[in-house]
Every structure is written in structure tokens, then in C-alpha cells.
Design a protein around this motif. Sequence first.
Motif, PDB file in Angstrom:
ATOM      1  N   CYS A 126      48.838  26.892  -5.421  1.00  0.00           N
ATOM      2  CA  CYS A 126      49.779  26.705  -6.520  1.00  0.00           C
ATOM      3  C   CYS A 126      50.558  25.411  -6.303  1.00  0.00           C
ATOM      4  N   LYS A 127      50.685  24.632  -7.363  1.00  0.00           N
ATOM      5  CA  LYS A 127      51.532  23.457  -7.256  1.00  0.00           C
ATOM      6  C   LYS A 127      52.973  23.884  -6.994  1.00  0.00           C
ATOM      7  N   LEU A 135      50.359  25.303 -19.007  1.00  0.00           N
ATOM      8  CA  LEU A 135      49.992  25.818 -17.691  1.00  0.00           C
ATOM      9  C   LEU A 135      48.467  25.845 -17.606  1.00  0.00           C
ATOM     10  N   SER A 191      55.427  23.026  -8.499  1.00  0.00           N
ATOM     11  CA  SER A 191      56.061  23.290  -9.791  1.00  0.00           C
ATOM     12  C   SER A 191      55.680  24.646 -10.365  1.00  0.00           C
ATOM     13  N   ALA A 192      54.696  25.344  -9.728  1.00  0.00           N
ATOM     14  CA  ALA A 192      54.282  26.681 -10.169  1.00  0.00           C
ATOM     15  C   ALA A 192      54.358  27.673  -9.013  1.00  0.00           C
ATOM     16  N   ASP A 199      47.587  23.595 -12.361  1.00  0.00           N
ATOM     17  CA  ASP A 199      48.812  24.115 -11.764  1.00  0.00           C
ATOM     18  C   ASP A 199      48.506  25.228 -10.772  1.00  0.00           C
ATOM     19  N   TYR A 235      51.264  21.453  -2.681  1.00  0.00           N
ATOM     20  CA  TYR A 235      50.807  22.797  -3.029  1.00  0.00           C
ATOM     21  C   TYR A 235      51.326  23.804  -2.012  1.00  0.00           C
ATOM     22  N   SER A 275      55.808  26.726 -16.489  1.00  0.00           N
ATOM     23  CA  SER A 275      56.083  27.514 -15.285  1.00  0.00           C
ATOM     24  C   SER A 275      57.514  27.303 -14.822  1.00  0.00           C
TER      25      SER A 275
END
Length: 513
Positions: free
Chosen positions: A86-87, A2, A89-90, A42, A66, A310
Motif C-alpha cells: 500500500c502506498k 483509487l 497515501s493509502a 495505490d 510503501y 483514500s
Amino acid sequence: MLRVVSWNINGIRRPLQGVANQEPNNCAAVAVGRILDELDADIVCLQETKVTRDALTEPLAIVEGYNSYFSFSRNRSGYSGVATFCKDSATPVAAEEGLSGLFATQNGDVGCYGNMDEFTQEELRALDSEGRALLTQHKIRTWEGKERTLTLINVYCPHADPGRPERLVFKMRFYRLLQIRAEALLAAGRYCKPGQQGFLEFEKRTDSECFEEDPGRKWMDGLLSNLGCQSASHVGPFIDSYRCFQPKQEGAFTCWSAVTGARHLNYGSRIDYVLGDRTLVIDTFQASFLLPEVMGSDHCPVGAVLSVSSVPAKQCPPLCTRFLPEFAGTQLKILRFLVPLGQGPVLEQSAPQQNSQTRVQTCQNKARVRSSRPRPSQLGSSRGQKNLKSYFQPSPSCPQASPDIELPSLPPMSALMTLKTSEEEAVAKVVKGQAKASEAKDEKEVRTSFWKSLLAGPLHIPLCGGHREPCVMRTVKKPGPNLGRHFYMCARPRGPPNDPSSRCNFFLWSRPS
């Protein structure tokens, strides 16, 4: 892994130097998306966004890939403000604006506020009204496969202006509120919610001239453990992650004066930090770094890498900008009413068709009314419409001269003037010529002196004593008797005193204009 990056961007709406110039349309919104991709983090925390909600545009707020969260200043426009990108994925499970909880919506908030009885409601609202804090909560999975909660606080701490002592009070009260909230999150993670860990990240401003004696520095010394990740004489709840991994690195600056060009010689200060609680840093931090090569602000990005993965939430928290009414499509903008839709009026489409007999009757009534009205020619001159030529006719009140009246004849002019001799005429011509020449010369001298005073040319620029190079002119901006005066100083960038290539101490007042 991360990757978390923090950057004081010094205005999110302006094109970023070295990034926006690479775009064909020089668009700041495109530059934000590009810099997020180049940072390849991320989670990206931005401070000093200098944007309010009414000035935030959709391309700046919503970047593909994002989900973003903003905290705005409610007191001033173009001031302060933080944002967290935040992406997908996060994606966080919760997000909250402010430290006091007054702006919490009871839905998707982080919680854990601690005991804030020492603050009044007005004071808490004032501390949170400048848009300086934003919290996001993320689910992470450790390398052992355990799921834990990571709380990230993106904070832009206030700067204390020496000329405004009330700002120092505001600054220290803000620090106190920040410490209460951070310690409450740590306490909740250890006792109330097992497995939750706190992560604190913020950008801090201090007075570099009195660094050790600064009240903010003393507060931070009590908040942090001593250098090194192991046991130390003073054990605070948090660790400076960069000094944990780089305890002896010199010249590790994150902020430089743009006015003096100090970044050229790397003469600055390190006032941007990534902090974490001791357990989090020791167990999960793999690296902490600075990115001085990234341009675009007077600060450089800082960041850290954690050895966790994450676990994204299924849905973004309500604070996400994509849920704002102006971006979610639920709020109509004024442009919606100004764009032609290409459709006929609704009343014409929904109105019933009139009967042909009714239309004929209406036309007959209109014709009857027109025929009964008197024409302008039938009306009297007092009520009729005047002709444009009537304004050019002579007025009857002014008496006109009769053509039969004869004017008295005047004697010829030659009879009234005395004849001059040829010698007198010659003398008069000479005198007149000399007068004209004198007037032309005086007028030329006046014009020449005027333009010389107006366009005096460039002032002589002195050479500095240390390098014998042309100086640069500056203006005194500090309040006092010399406010507004001009002076000369060395044009080289500011650097360490022992560096001969840096600015020398040459100073010279400019002559008054």
C-alpha cells in the motif's frame, strides 16, 4: 481516484522478466520497487510470492513509499503466499492474516468472522496455514465527502490436482470459509457498522477442460450476479467487475501456459478476477482492466479504478513488515557478531591495573618452574623426544648382511642361451612386426567403434506434418507405462485449433537410445 492492481507474480524473489534486466545489478529487490512504480497503483496485491518469513529480506519487504503486509506458508518453503503493498497515501487502518481469525493478534485486526461452527479448529488452522489470504481495511472518502470503510481481501485460492482428490476437498472447504468471511463483512457493513463496504479480490484456479462442470466454477456462479451491473435472473452478493465493464470482450485472458508458449498467440484462460459487492461496483467503480503487456509471470496483472480518495491512517497496523523484529532493529542478526567492531576486549578495559611487584613475583615464579624442569637431553632415550633421523636408522631386529660374505658367481647369460642363426632371427623379426601391426589395427578399430558409439551425432529430427518444420522433443511426465519416454511434436506455440499458425497435432515417439 483509487487504483487497485492484483498480480500473480509467481515468485517475488526471482528477477522479473523485462524489469530486472533493465537494472544494472539485476537485483530482484530493485525490480519489485520498479514494478510497483510502473503499475502506479495505490494498492498492489501479489499472489504466489513463494517466500517464507525466514527467507524474506528487508529490500523485498520494505520498499520506499510503501507499507507492506505478508502472509506466509507455514507448511512448505517456496510455496503459495500473498502480499499487499500500500502506498503511504493509502495506509490501512487494520490488517489481518488468514480468514479464520486464528492468526489474529487482537490489535489492529479487521474482525467480522461470521459463523464458523461447521469447521474444527484443526481444519481452520490447516486452511490458513498455507498463507493464502490477507485482509486490509482502508478509510475512503466518496465524491459526496462521506467517509466509509473499504475491506480488501487478497486471496490466492488453491488448485485441485486431479491426482490428489484430497486437494479438491481442501479447495472447496477453503471456498466455503472465504464465502463465510466475505458475507460476514458485508453483513457487518450493512447492519453492525453503518457505512462499511466490502471489497473482494482474488486469483482463482480452475480446470479449463471441464470448466462448466468444475465444482469451483459452480461455486463461483452462485457467488456472482449475472453479467451486467443491473438486475439479472440470478443475483449474487458480488460482481465480476471486468465483465461488468467489458461484457463482450473476447480473448481477455490473464493466464497462459509457459511450457507451450501459448501467450504468443493469446491462447489462455481468465482465472484472475477483481470482484466487488453490487453496491460498491455500481456506485464507485470507474473502470476494470487487464494488463497483458506486463511480462514477468505466466499471469498478467488485473485491476480496477474507484472514484474515491483514500484517507491514510496515521500509523501502520502491527502486521506491517516494518514492525517485524528482524526489520525493526530489535532483533540481533548473526552477522552482528561476526563483523569486527574495532574495539578492544571489554575485560581488558574494565580489569584493574596489576601491581608492578605482583607482576615481578609472577615472572620469578615462572622462571623458577622452568629451571626445575629437566631438559630433553637429560632424560633417558625412552622418555626423551625422538629425532626425525631415528626413523631412518636400520632396526636392530633385522640382521644385516656382512660385507665379508661372498656371493656365488653365476655363469654368463651368453652361455645359457643358444645362438640363433641369421635366418631364424629374420623370421622372428617379420613375425614380430606383423603381430605389432595387427595389434595396432585392432586397437584402432576398437577405439573408433567406441567413439562412434559414444558420439553418434545428433539424432535425425523429423518434420511436423502441418508445417513441415523441425519438431521439438518432449518427455512424458505423466505417471504411467510411458513415463520418461521421449516424443516429437510441433515446435510452434499452442493456439486456437482454427489458427493455421498455431501448433499442429503431429506426434511421433522417439526411437530408443
